[in-house]
Design a protein around this motif. Structure first.
Motif, PDB file in Angstrom:
ATOM      1  N   PHE A  42       0.829  -1.199   0.000  1.00 31.65           N
ATOM      2  CA  PHE A  42       0.000   0.000   0.000  1.00 31.65           C
ATOM      3  C   PHE A  42       0.867   1.255   0.000  1.00 31.65           C
ATOM      4  O   PHE A  42       0.583   2.233  -0.694  1.00 31.65           O
ATOM      5  N   GLN A  43       1.940   1.218   0.767  1.00 28.31           N
ATOM      6  CA  GLN A  43       2.833   2.365   0.878  1.00 28.31           C
ATOM      7  C   GLN A  43       3.465   2.729  -0.459  1.00 28.31           C
ATOM      8  O   GLN A  43       3.523   3.901  -0.833  1.00 28.31           O
ATOM      9  N   GLY A  53      -6.310  11.093  -8.549  1.00 27.05           N
ATOM     10  CA  GLY A  53      -7.582  11.499  -7.960  1.00 27.05           C
ATOM     11  C   GLY A  53      -7.504  12.859  -7.301  1.00 27.05           C
ATOM     12  O   GLY A  53      -8.412  13.687  -7.451  1.00 27.05           O
ATOM     13  N   VAL A  54      -6.426  13.129  -6.571  1.00 29.10           N
ATOM     14  CA  VAL A  54      -6.277  14.407  -5.874  1.00 29.10           C
ATOM     15  C   VAL A  54      -6.133  15.547  -6.873  1.00 29.10           C
ATOM     16  O   VAL A  54      -6.695  16.640  -6.666  1.00 29.10           O
ATOM     17  N   HIS A 132      -7.663   1.692   0.774  1.00 26.42           N
ATOM     18  CA  HIS A 132      -7.961   1.611  -0.651  1.00 26.42           C
ATOM     19  C   HIS A 132      -7.788   2.999  -1.259  1.00 26.42           C
ATOM     20  O   HIS A 132      -8.162   4.006  -0.640  1.00 26.42           O
ATOM     21  N   PRO A 133      -7.228   3.106  -2.469  1.00 27.66           N
ATOM     22  CA  PRO A 133      -7.048   4.430  -3.093  1.00 27.66           C
ATOM     23  C   PRO A 133      -8.333   5.240  -3.168  1.00 27.66           C
ATOM     24  O   PRO A 133      -8.317   6.458  -2.971  1.00 27.66           O
ATOM     25  N   LEU A 134      -9.463   4.589  -3.446  1.00 25.92           N
ATOM     26  CA  LEU A 134     -10.738   5.314  -3.511  1.00 25.92           C
ATOM     27  C   LEU A 134     -11.108   5.895  -2.153  1.00 25.92           C
ATOM     28  O   LEU A 134     -11.721   6.971  -2.069  1.00 25.92           O
ATOM     29  N   ASP A 135     -10.761   5.195  -1.093  1.00 20.68           N
ATOM     30  CA  ASP A 135     -10.983   5.668   0.268  1.00 20.68           C
ATOM     31  C   ASP A 135     -10.207   6.958   0.497  1.00 20.68           C
ATOM     32  O   ASP A 135     -10.747   7.974   0.951  1.00 20.68           O
ATOM     33  N   VAL A 136      -8.922   6.933   0.173  1.00 17.87           N
ATOM     34  CA  VAL A 136      -8.056   8.096   0.373  1.00 17.87           C
ATOM     35  C   VAL A 136      -8.537   9.280  -0.450  1.00 17.87           C
ATOM     36  O   VAL A 136      -8.621  10.415   0.041  1.00 17.87           O
ATOM     37  N   ILE A 137      -8.868   9.036  -1.708  1.00 23.05           N
ATOM     38  CA  ILE A 137      -9.301  10.112  -2.597  1.00 23.05           C
ATOM     39  C   ILE A 137     -10.595  10.750  -2.089  1.00 23.05           C
ATOM     40  O   ILE A 137     -10.746  11.979  -2.101  1.00 23.05           O
TER      41      ILE A 137
END
Length: 274
Positions: A42-43, A53-54, A132-137
């Protein structure tokens, strides 16, 4: 390239948090604990997906700032000193974190994304990146979109991003810290560990990232005196490797899996083999 994959940050946090966790451990836990390799994936892999996304979120916010925001509001914010802007940015940004985080818990389809983060059963500093990337975004959209849309300075927003990044590592770290009366204002490791607890009373509590006062204000705080969370994780079986966790929400959506957002089952979390 180094920043994209987070190598320097990983090495720096490794040097800081591993010794601290050894000296001030909240509970006995090995350095090479279960799921460590997955968290490292993940890192080092999530960075480019989150960046895309950002960038999209920030671009939309800048469009709003330039085309919709009244000139008087822009001038008022521009006229604020850096320190005042920094305080406002932290307050507004964490309010966004609170509500996006709460949405991730209470909306079943969103929980399928956020469950990836809660699948961690042994918390330490590196568990902060197990998302999950979608979570972070989604959470960054909740915090960064209003900041860029309102036109706060890049210095103030940059300060918030830096503070929040280190705060995320700290609150997941396996450390014991007594915040005293500050627990009513600031999120501590103890506060956030209860958020990850699989114990029934603690579920869907403590959503704030930095300002614990929001949980007190909105009635979602859980911080029992003299107690510590005993188990972490979710009830439904979860994959344990990186790629399987990436596709988990999509498989859950496709199969219309009814995993309730409050994880109402009482048994200890389980994991499935991949």
């Amino acid at each position: 390239m180094d920043e994209l994959f987070g190598l320097s940050r990983f090495l720096l946090t490794l040097l800081i948090f591993v010794p601290i966790e050894r000296l001030f451990a909240a509970r006995p836990q090995k350095i090479f604990r279960r799921g460590l390799l997955t968290d490292m994936a993940f890192q080092f892999v999530n960075g480019w997906m989150i960046m895309i996304g950002v960038i999209a979120v920030v671009a939309m916010a800048i469009v709003i700032n330039r085309s919709v925001l009244p000139l008087a509001v822009k001038q008022a914010i521009d006229g604020l000193p850096y320190l005042v802007q920094a305080v406002l940015v932290i307050l507004i940004g964490d309010l966004g974190v609170y509500w996006t985080h709460r949405i991730l818990h209470v909306v079943p389809a969103m929980w399928q994304i956020h469950a990836v983060h809660h699948a961690v059963e042994e918390l330490d500093w590196l568990a902060a990146v197990h998302q999950h990337p979608l979570d972070v975004i989604f959470m960054k959209a909740g915090s960064l979109f209003p900041l860029f849309a309102l036109g706060f300075s890049t210095e103030a927003i940059g300060t918030y991003i830096l503070v929040y990044s280190w705060q995320a590592y700290l609150v997941h770290a396996n450390v014991r810290l007594n915040y005293g009366l500050l627990r009513y204002v600031l999120v501590s490791p103890e506060f956030h560990h209860w958020h990850h607890s699989s114990e029934k009373e603690a579920r869907d509590k403590n959503f704030a990232g930095m300002i614990s006062f929001y949980d007190w204000l909105f009635g979602s705080v859980y911080l029992p005196k003299g107690q510590k969370p005993k188990t972490f994780g979710v009830d439904n079986p979860m994959p344990s490797n990186y790629l399987a966790l990436l596709v988990y929400p999509f498989i859950a959506w496709a199969s219309n899996k009814k995993t309730t957002p409050n994880r109402a089952r009482d048994e200890r979390p389980t994991r499935c083999a991949d």
